[in-house]
Design a protein around this motif. Structure first.
Motif, PDB file in Angstrom:
ATOM      1  N   ASN A 250      61.623  18.762  31.739  1.00 59.62           N
ATOM      2  CA  ASN A 250      62.032  20.174  31.748  1.00 59.62           C
ATOM      3  C   ASN A 250      61.095  21.045  32.582  1.00 59.62           C
ATOM      4  OD1 ASN A 250      64.158  19.676  30.026  1.00 59.62           O
ATOM      5  ND2 ASN A 250      63.019  20.255  28.182  1.00 59.62           N
ATOM      6  N   ARG A 251      61.704  21.877  33.412  1.00 59.09           N
ATOM      7  CA  ARG A 251      61.002  23.008  34.019  1.00 59.09           C
ATOM      8  C   ARG A 251      61.260  24.203  33.096  1.00 59.09           C
ATOM      9  NH1 ARG A 251      58.458  19.786  37.708  1.00 59.09           N
ATOM     10  NH2 ARG A 251      59.493  19.734  39.735  1.00 59.09           N
ATOM     11  N   TYR A 252      60.277  25.024  32.854  1.00 60.20           N
ATOM     12  CA  TYR A 252      60.424  26.232  32.020  1.00 60.20           C
ATOM     13  C   TYR A 252      60.317  27.448  32.938  1.00 60.20           C
ATOM     14  CZ  TYR A 252      60.017  23.017  28.160  1.00 60.20           C
ATOM     15  OH  TYR A 252      60.255  21.979  27.304  1.00 60.20           O
ATOM     16  N   VAL A 253      61.289  28.336  32.818  1.00 53.48           N
ATOM     17  CA  VAL A 253      61.395  29.457  33.759  1.00 53.48           C
ATOM     18  C   VAL A 253      61.189  30.773  33.011  1.00 53.48           C
ATOM     19  CG1 VAL A 253      62.745  30.431  35.646  1.00 53.48           C
ATOM     20  CG2 VAL A 253      63.200  28.094  34.890  1.00 53.48           C
ATOM     21  N   PHE A 254      60.329  31.625  33.584  1.00 56.03           N
ATOM     22  CA  PHE A 254      60.008  32.919  32.980  1.00 56.03           C
ATOM     23  C   PHE A 254      60.286  34.000  34.024  1.00 56.03           C
ATOM     24  CE2 PHE A 254      57.787  31.299  29.244  1.00 56.03           C
ATOM     25  CZ  PHE A 254      57.541  29.987  29.633  1.00 56.03           C
ATOM     26  N   LEU A 255      61.143  34.944  33.648  1.00 58.14           N
ATOM     27  CA  LEU A 255      61.444  36.073  34.525  1.00 58.14           C
ATOM     28  C   LEU A 255      60.843  37.317  33.883  1.00 58.14           C
ATOM     29  CD1 LEU A 255      62.933  36.908  37.123  1.00 58.14           C
ATOM     30  CD2 LEU A 255      64.973  37.262  35.728  1.00 58.14           C
ATOM     31  N   ALA A 256      59.991  37.996  34.628  1.00 58.55           N
ATOM     32  CA  ALA A 256      59.234  39.113  34.053  1.00 58.55           C
ATOM     33  C   ALA A 256      59.346  40.323  34.981  1.00 58.55           C
ATOM     34  CB  ALA A 256      57.770  38.700  33.896  1.00 58.55           C
TER      35      ALA A 256
END
Ligand SMILES: C[S@@+](CC[C@H](N)C(=O)[O-])C[C@H]1O[C@@H](n2cnc3c(N)ncnc32)[C@H](O)[C@@H]1O
Length: 260
Positions: A250-256
């Protein structure tokens, strides 16, 4: 010592990042950013420059894309990329994530994919990312948690030995589980994170994990008692699994967003 991106390592990363799996990862990253024509984008740890080129296409000729990296070999690969007509001007320069050579409030968007897990000072890197973003600017951070790997092998204990040593290629092989708090601590408003799975069933060289095998093999050989012969046994087993080959990660994606 973490993975050093010399010329050979940089080429191996480029090869696995040209596979359909990672092309799809980049497509999802671009889609999540909702880039507008004319926006300015910073790619921190731009590596072989593949994402930077996609970003440049997206923001078009009135936008701009700057890439930074600490590896001369990666910067050379990035500088050699061909730029499609109608893309934004692209620049690449040598700089670490903790000292970005740009004034405050320079960019509409900052991305950093598969980079912060190599960085020791996460609060320092996120503060720097926030500093160079305009008020209201978006940041997208993507990293892997190596506890999410499922990698079938005929020799489970050998696979475990390899993965234990492979964890040393990063400063933090489990960074995603603390990133939400770190981003908030750095003053970002953060959307709920999501994952991008990389999933390969049946052995094929032209997949993300098919391309990853030589990178792992090169890193682990000579560490933790793993001799070249033992690592050859590990790689041969994976390739020989043929249709029984199974890998997921899994890649974990964070949009901030920087408030403003
Ligand atoms: C796995 S590659 C990812 C490249 C690119 N972001 C992508 O997703 O295609 C990791 C990159 O991070 C770079 N890197 C590692 N530590 C860094 C740091 N402190 N500052 C900037 N770049 C760094 C490496 O040189 C390498 O190019």
């Amino acid at each position: 010592m973490t993975l050093h991106f010399d010329a050979a390592a940089a080429r191996r990363v480029e090869t696995s990042y040209l596979t359909p799996d990672v092309i799809e990862q980049r497509r999802q990253v671009i889609a999540a950013l909702h880039l507008q024509p004319g926006e300015s984008v910073l790619d921190i740890g731009s590596g072989p420059g593949l994402l930077a080129v996609d970003l440049a296409v997206e923001v078009g000729p009135h936008g701009s894309v700057a890439g930074t990296d600490i590896s001369d070999s990666m910067l050379a690969l990035a500088a050699a990329r061909s730029i499609p007509a109608g893309a934004a001007p692209l620049t690449f320069q040598l700089a670490g994530a903790k000292a970005l050579p740009f004034p405050d409030d320079s960019f509409d968007v900052a991305v950093s994919t598969q980079v912060l897990e190599y960085v020791a000072d996460i609060p320092g890197a996120l503060a720097e990312m926030r500093r160079v973003l305009c008020p209201g600017g978006r940041a997208l951070v993507l990293d892997t948690d190596w506890d999410s790997v499922v990698w079938h092998s005929s020799d489970v204990s050998l696979m475990q030995r390899v993965l234990t040593v492979w964890d040393e290629h990063l400063v933090d092989p489990h960074l995603p589980r603390t990133l939400l708090g770190s981003l908030k601590g750095a003053g970002f408003d953060v959307e709920p994170p999501w994952i991008i799975p990389l999933f390969n069933v049946g052995y094929a060289e032209a997949t993300y994990s098919g391309g990853l095998i030589p990178t792992v093999a090169a890193f682990v050989t000579g560490r933790g008692g793993l001799t070249a012969d033992v690592v050859d046994t590990w790689t041969a087993d994976l390739r020989d699994l043929g249709p029984a080959y199974f890998f997921s990660l899994n890649r974990y994606v964070f949009l901030a967003r920087k408030p403003g």
